[in-house]
Scaffold this active site. Sequence first.
Site, short mmCIF file in Angstrom:
data_model
loop_
_atom_site.label_atom_id
_atom_site.label_comp_id
_atom_site.label_asym_id
_atom_site.label_seq_id
_atom_site.Cartn_x
_atom_site.Cartn_y
_atom_site.Cartn_z
N LYS A 49 0.84 -1.20 0.00
CA LYS A 49 0.00 0.00 0.00
C LYS A 49 0.88 1.25 0.00
O LYS A 49 1.77 1.38 0.83
CB LYS A 49 -0.92 -0.02 1.22
CG LYS A 49 -1.84 -1.25 1.25
CD LYS A 49 -2.57 -1.40 2.56
CE LYS A 49 -1.65 -1.81 3.69
NZ LYS A 49 -2.37 -2.17 4.93
N THR A 87 -8.34 8.07 9.00
CA THR A 87 -7.58 6.95 8.47
C THR A 87 -7.44 5.80 9.47
O THR A 87 -6.68 4.87 9.24
CB THR A 87 -6.17 7.43 8.06
OG1 THR A 87 -5.54 8.07 9.19
CG2 THR A 87 -6.24 8.41 6.91
N GLY A 118 -7.91 2.49 10.99
CA GLY A 118 -8.41 1.19 10.54
C GLY A 118 -8.42 1.00 9.03
O GLY A 118 -9.07 0.07 8.54
N THR A 119 -7.70 1.83 8.29
CA THR A 119 -7.71 1.67 6.83
C THR A 119 -7.10 0.33 6.42
O THR A 119 -7.60 -0.33 5.50
CB THR A 119 -6.94 2.81 6.15
OG1 THR A 119 -5.67 2.97 6.78
CG2 THR A 119 -7.70 4.12 6.21
N GLY A 120 -6.01 -0.08 7.09
CA GLY A 120 -5.39 -1.35 6.73
C GLY A 120 -6.28 -2.54 7.03
O GLY A 120 -6.44 -3.44 6.19
N CYS A 121 -6.90 -2.54 8.22
CA CYS A 121 -7.84 -3.62 8.58
C CYS A 121 -8.98 -3.68 7.57
O CYS A 121 -9.35 -4.75 7.09
CB CYS A 121 -8.43 -3.36 9.96
SG CYS A 121 -7.27 -3.13 11.29
#
Length: 523
Positions: free
Chosen positions: A182, A240, A242-245
Amino acid sequence: MVQGRVLVVAGSDPSGGAGLEADQKVLAAHRCYAMTATTALTVQNTKGVTGVHVVPADFVARQIDAVVEDIGVDVVKTGMLGSVETIDVLSDKIEKHNLATVVVDPVMVSTSGAQLLPHEAIKHLSSRLLGRTTLLTPNIPEARLLLAENGLPSPEVRTVDELEALAQTIRAGLGPRWVLVKGGHVPFRSAADMTAIPEGGSSSGGTGNDEDAAVVVDVLVGPAGEVVRVQSPFQTSTSTHGTGCSLASAIAANLAKGRDMPSAVRAACRYIAAGIQTAPQLGSGNGPLNHFHSSYALPFSPGYFIEYLLERPDVQPVWKEFVHHPFVMALGNGTLPLESFKGYIIQDYLYLVHFARANALAAYKTKNIADIQRSNDIVGHIVREMDLHINYCKSFGISEPEIQATEELQACTAYTRFVLDVGQSEDWLALQMALAPCLLGYGAVAQMLAAHPATVREQHANTYWPWIENYGAADYVEAVRLGSDLIEKNIRDCSPARIEELVKIFIHGTRMEIGFWEMFPAK
């Protein structure tokens, strides 16, 4: 309809923006069935993580066994694993249960900077889990840390080609089948100038200046040399958390629904971008996404639309005016002038001719044989209702040819042509809503009058009691049930905006019914 079963093995975020809570929102938004194995409890909010309680690995193992052995799992998605022991347990369970599709979000550090995976567990993640991983989804700092911990080169990323090289190095060196790196931490100047912004403290977590950033690129690399670059506009946002989760869960959902990896990743990236853009701006730190930006909730529970409809504030007054109209109340207490009732019965017979036409049109407009049959059954009920009208008129010395020769009054023509126009110009469900005031209303009127203390219930004292009995009888009750079931079955697939349009048709039709009553004086 549930379209895939996803097991999330991750930690809990009490603020709801990341971890298991965010994962379940994402999966619900994608119409997948979410199951969880909780690896850790955290104390956190949008400002940061202030406490972590790691769940014992053997308990995590029991959670995984419980759901896999009963419900089954299409995709496993991991988040915060929390310990070396949990990584070992997860790897063993993937092998034991032959869990073929595994999406790993290597959660090491939170958005606010808190360490979520012990340093000694990072290398263990690579040796025990990544070889069983279908897709690994690190951001750039996580990707570099994974490589460094495994003694592999981890250069800084300045160009999109270097971003791709980073992903290829992880895939070749650490073993996951696919790798998505990412690029949000290193935004680029533009689509034409894919070079990183000079360092300056981006609020998005990147290294560049927000005012110069224009493009974010996520790079996916695969086993057959596939390279997919997903380019998105850079967004200056504090939403932003929790964007990865959320991204990894969106990918897992898409895979569970049968999409191939490139399309699953691209769709998930678009989902996250929209989630940031429409974020609810909660909290005073890094706030959560809008996980339900492309979802909507019906304003009623399936099977209860009619109940919801009649209780709406915009429907209630006009419905009450219709059901409790002076003409109706005079029918109940037997005071309606006989000439008014004669005129009404004749016009209602003429109305029912067109009501039958409209139901026949409804049968034509659907291709479902069950719905065709139901429309046909309703026409049969209408024919029997018309026979009762004919018999009523005979008792008044009015023959059937005389009824048929009577000219329609304007209110009758306006109402019937409104219904038929809706049927011709709009869809099947709109026609059902135009028919509903008559179908539902007469049943409601009969039910109300039968229970009303002022209603006279003996035919010798109330000429109109048989009329009330007719619309409360089993035959008509069945017609109402058939029509209601048709609406209930089909309206649950409508959007909220379409429901509002259909309600307006119903309200207008109800006003037409009131106009029908008002053709005939109640006193």
